[in-house]
Design a protein around this motif. Structure first.
Motif, PDB file in Angstrom:
ATOM      1  N   VAL A   1       3.761  -3.206  -9.031  1.00 26.41           N
ATOM      2  CA  VAL A   1       4.958  -4.046  -9.121  1.00 26.41           C
ATOM      3  C   VAL A   1       5.833  -3.573 -10.280  1.00 26.41           C
ATOM      4  O   VAL A   1       7.051  -3.386 -10.137  1.00 26.41           O
ATOM      5  N   ALA A   2       5.215  -3.375 -11.441  1.00 28.08           N
ATOM      6  CA  ALA A   2       5.983  -2.964 -12.625  1.00 28.08           C
ATOM      7  C   ALA A   2       6.624  -1.597 -12.425  1.00 28.08           C
ATOM      8  O   ALA A   2       7.783  -1.374 -12.811  1.00 28.08           O
ATOM      9  N   VAL A   3       5.877  -0.661 -11.815  1.00 29.65           N
ATOM     10  CA  VAL A   3       6.435   0.673 -11.562  1.00 29.65           C
ATOM     11  C   VAL A   3       7.618   0.589 -10.598  1.00 29.65           C
ATOM     12  O   VAL A   3       8.599   1.321 -10.737  1.00 29.65           O
ATOM     13  N   ASN A   4       7.544  -0.303  -9.629  1.00 31.61           N
ATOM     14  CA  ASN A   4       8.673  -0.452  -8.705  1.00 31.61           C
ATOM     15  C   ASN A   4       9.937  -0.907  -9.431  1.00 31.61           C
ATOM     16  O   ASN A   4      11.044  -0.453  -9.119  1.00 31.61           O
ATOM     17  N   VAL A   5       9.782  -1.815 -10.393  1.00 28.56           N
ATOM     18  CA  VAL A   5      10.955  -2.226 -11.175  1.00 28.56           C
ATOM     19  C   VAL A   5      11.539  -1.008 -11.882  1.00 28.56           C
ATOM     20  O   VAL A   5      12.751  -0.758 -11.843  1.00 28.56           O
ATOM     21  N   ILE A   6      10.679  -0.217 -12.521  1.00 30.02           N
ATOM     22  CA  ILE A   6      11.140   0.983 -13.223  1.00 30.02           C
ATOM     23  C   ILE A   6      11.785   1.969 -12.254  1.00 30.02           C
ATOM     24  O   ILE A   6      12.838   2.554 -12.547  1.00 30.02           O
ATOM     25  N   HIS A   7      11.179   2.158 -11.103  1.00 27.76           N
ATOM     26  CA  HIS A   7      11.712   3.113 -10.113  1.00 27.76           C
ATOM     27  C   HIS A   7      13.145   2.771  -9.717  1.00 27.76           C
ATOM     28  O   HIS A   7      14.018   3.657  -9.680  1.00 27.76           O
ATOM     29  N   TYR A   8      13.401   1.503  -9.446  1.00 29.36           N
ATOM     30  CA  TYR A   8      14.740   1.134  -8.988  1.00 29.36           C
ATOM     31  C   TYR A   8      15.729   1.034 -10.149  1.00 29.36           C
ATOM     32  O   TYR A   8      16.931   1.240  -9.950  1.00 29.36           O
ATOM     33  N   ILE A   9      15.231   0.777 -11.344  1.00 32.00           N
ATOM     34  CA  ILE A   9      16.101   0.909 -12.515  1.00 32.00           C
ATOM     35  C   ILE A   9      16.496   2.374 -12.689  1.00 32.00           C
ATOM     36  O   ILE A   9      17.667   2.691 -12.968  1.00 32.00           O
ATOM     37  N   ASN A  10      15.535   3.286 -12.529  1.00 30.12           N
ATOM     38  CA  ASN A  10      15.854   4.709 -12.610  1.00 30.12           C
ATOM     39  C   ASN A  10      16.928   5.098 -11.600  1.00 30.12           C
ATOM     40  O   ASN A  10      17.830   5.897 -11.895  1.00 30.12           O
TER      41      ASN A  10
ATOM     42  N   ALA B   1       0.831  -1.205   0.000  1.00 32.49           N
ATOM     43  CA  ALA B   1       0.000   0.000   0.000  1.00 32.49           C
ATOM     44  C   ALA B   1       0.862   1.250   0.000  1.00 32.49           C
ATOM     45  O   ALA B   1       0.573   2.222  -0.705  1.00 32.49           O
ATOM     46  N   ALA B   2       1.933   1.234   0.786  1.00 34.78           N
ATOM     47  CA  ALA B   2       2.821   2.394   0.832  1.00 34.78           C
ATOM     48  C   ALA B   2       3.462   2.647  -0.522  1.00 34.78           C
ATOM     49  O   ALA B   2       3.588   3.799  -0.972  1.00 34.78           O
ATOM     50  N   TYR B   3       3.877   1.581  -1.210  1.00 37.41           N
ATOM     51  CA  TYR B   3       4.455   1.751  -2.542  1.00 37.41           C
ATOM     52  C   TYR B   3       3.439   2.348  -3.508  1.00 37.41           C
ATOM     53  O   TYR B   3       3.761   3.231  -4.316  1.00 37.41           O
ATOM     54  N   ALA B   4       2.204   1.869  -3.472  1.00 37.97           N
ATOM     55  CA  ALA B   4       1.192   2.374  -4.389  1.00 37.97           C
ATOM     56  C   ALA B   4       0.914   3.849  -4.139  1.00 37.97           C
ATOM     57  O   ALA B   4       0.762   4.635  -5.068  1.00 37.97           O
ATOM     58  N   ILE B   5       0.842   4.243  -2.867  1.00 40.84           N
ATOM     59  CA  ILE B   5       0.637   5.656  -2.533  1.00 40.84           C
ATOM     60  C   ILE B   5       1.812   6.495  -3.027  1.00 40.84           C
ATOM     61  O   ILE B   5       1.637   7.568  -3.619  1.00 40.84           O
ATOM     62  N   GLU B   6       3.025   6.004  -2.798  1.00 34.56           N
ATOM     63  CA  GLU B   6       4.210   6.748  -3.212  1.00 34.56           C
ATOM     64  C   GLU B   6       4.248   6.935  -4.720  1.00 34.56           C
ATOM     65  O   GLU B   6       4.542   8.031  -5.224  1.00 34.56           O
ATOM     66  N   ARG B   7       3.989   5.878  -5.478  1.00 33.29           N
ATOM     67  CA  ARG B   7       4.031   5.996  -6.940  1.00 33.29           C
ATOM     68  C   ARG B   7       2.890   6.882  -7.446  1.00 33.29           C
ATOM     69  O   ARG B   7       3.052   7.623  -8.415  1.00 33.29           O
ATOM     70  N   SER B   8       1.727   6.840  -6.790  1.00 28.38           N
ATOM     71  CA  SER B   8       0.632   7.733  -7.148  1.00 28.38           C
ATOM     72  C   SER B   8       1.016   9.185  -6.894  1.00 28.38           C
ATOM     73  O   SER B   8       0.711  10.068  -7.695  1.00 28.38           O
TER      74      SER B   8
END
Length: 421
Positions: free
Chosen positions: A314-323, A255-262
């Protein structure tokens, strides 16, 4: 037809009532989640999801402990992993005044993570080298890797990373986020979306909410204007003045990840509004209310909204850490070098570990658009460990961009958001 490679079993679906957060799968020009003043009282109508809450809390604690050799032993790690944590103090509650939730059994006893973890072989797991795998060169599953890392950290004092740059704490926590948390929750929601659930709807929907890890009321926890990561005041908030309830007044990791990416997407003036966390939360609340009223007409679409959002997270998290890795690589030149002293190398080992573990999560549930070969290519581009001594900074940055492009195209993410994430 969407696919789930890890099925939940009814043995784990105790009557645990809760539903979680989710991002819609792609960028959209839709509203910020709507609801107006209603969002302040838009509450999930149940809080009986104790086992899933404990699963979240134990995954977090194992990640912290594996990263600190002075704070664990192999037996301490295995106790938390194998269901012997009932009388153990809840680590996340250390600095909180809770509603009498001091040890894990105060929420739910007998939660055994090891019995819920998928034993499916990890894609390209046979590419892991020694000392990163118990059987280097052979296929390996999540349970086998976790037990190996517990042994390495707890018995052999390896850490915080292996000599190849795999950060044990990142793998321990993030792999548990993939299975059981994402794997179990996505399997449940997939069945609802496909109309395969006809009994025990409330219990199963609530279990998915619990794995997701949202608080019962989202609005007081969210602040997209404060310049932080989307949370108004950390993960815990005592809404009713009786102490923090870790099942309903706490934002757990997904939930925290989803809020952060939003929050990132909402703050990006160059892209369409995309408050996927609010939209997903509302879909889960509405679905649970409809179950209570025995109104199942829209249940499939509610589940699909939540499922798409979780997968996108999940997919955005992969992109975030690649960034994050790409940011590190901008300061590097020539062949990549491993860590010197207390540094983490010019790749950024924490970010590498998170990108790898979250990419693995997608094998436990992903839409048909993300073909197995695509996911295999993403994992290959990230590599089996940080490519020290093997590639130049520019070569690795090119591979990482290829992985980002696959995910951005599959999920139709806005290009400005991809850069901002």
């Amino acid at each position: 037809m969407q696919r789930s490679l890890f099925r939940y079993t009814t043995a784990f679906l105790l009557p645990l009532l809760a539903v979680g957060l989710v991002l819609t799968g792609c960028d959209s020009t839709g509203s910020n989640g709507g609801g107006g003043d209603e969002t302040a009282t838009f509450e999930y109508p149940s809080n009986n999801y104790g086992a899933e809450t404990v699963t979240n809390l134990l995954a977090f604690e194992l990640g912290v402990r594996v990263g600190n050799a002075t704070d664990n032993s192999e037996s301490a790690l295995l106790d938390r992993y194998e269901g012997n944590a009932d009388d153990i103090t809840i680590r996340a509650a250390q600095d909180l005044t809770t509603e009498g939730q001091n040890v894990y059994s105060d929420i739910q006893g007998g939660v055994d993570l090891s019995s819920q973890v998928s034993t499916a072989d990890l894609l390209r797991g046979n590419e892991l080298e020694s000392p990163d795998s118990p059987n280097a060169g052979s296929l390996v599953n999540t349970d086998e890797l976790l037990r190996y890392y517990f042994q390495e950290a707890g018995a052999n004092n390896v850490g915080p990373a292996t000599s190849n740059g795999i950060v044990l704490s990142q793998f321990a926590e993030k792999m548990l986020l993939g299975t059981p948390l994402y794997g179990q929750g996505a399997a449940i929601l997939s069945d609802f979306a496909n109309g395969n659930v006809s009994s025990n709807r409330a219990e199963q929907w609530d279990a998915a909410f619990g794995y997701f890890g949202f608080p019962r009321t989202l609005e007081p926890f969210v602040d997209y204007e404060g310049g932080g990561e989307g949370l108004a005041d950390g993960p815990a908030r005592d809404i009713d003045g009786d102490g923090v309830d870790l099942t309903s007044e706490y934002v757990h990791t997904w939930a925290a990840y989803a809020i952060e990416r939003s929050a990132t997407a909402e703050a990006n003036s160059e892209s369409p509004s995309n408050n996927f966390a609010q939209r997903a939360f509302e879909a889960l609340v509405q679905g649970r209310k409809e179950i209570a009223n025995e109104n199942y007409e829209n249940l499939s679409s509610r589940a699909q909204t939540a499922l798409d959002a979780w997968e996108a997270t999940v997919a955005v998290n992969v992109i975030h850490y690649i960034n994050s890795m790409e940011g590190n690589l901008e300061d590097a030149s020539g062949t990549l070098e491993g860590p010197q002293g207390d540094s983490s190398g010019d790749v950024g080992e924490d970010a590498w570990g998170e990108a790898k573990a979250f990419a693995w999560s997608l094998q436990f549930y992903s839409r048909d658009a993300l073909r197995s070969q695509d996911l295999n290519n993403v994992l290959e581009d990230i590599g089996n460990d940080p490519p020290y001594g093997e590639m130049t900074a520019s070569e690795y940055a090119s591979d990482l961009q290829d992985a980002t492009d696959i995910l951005a195209d599959t999920y139709d993410f806005d290009s400005d958001n991809v850069q901002s994430w």
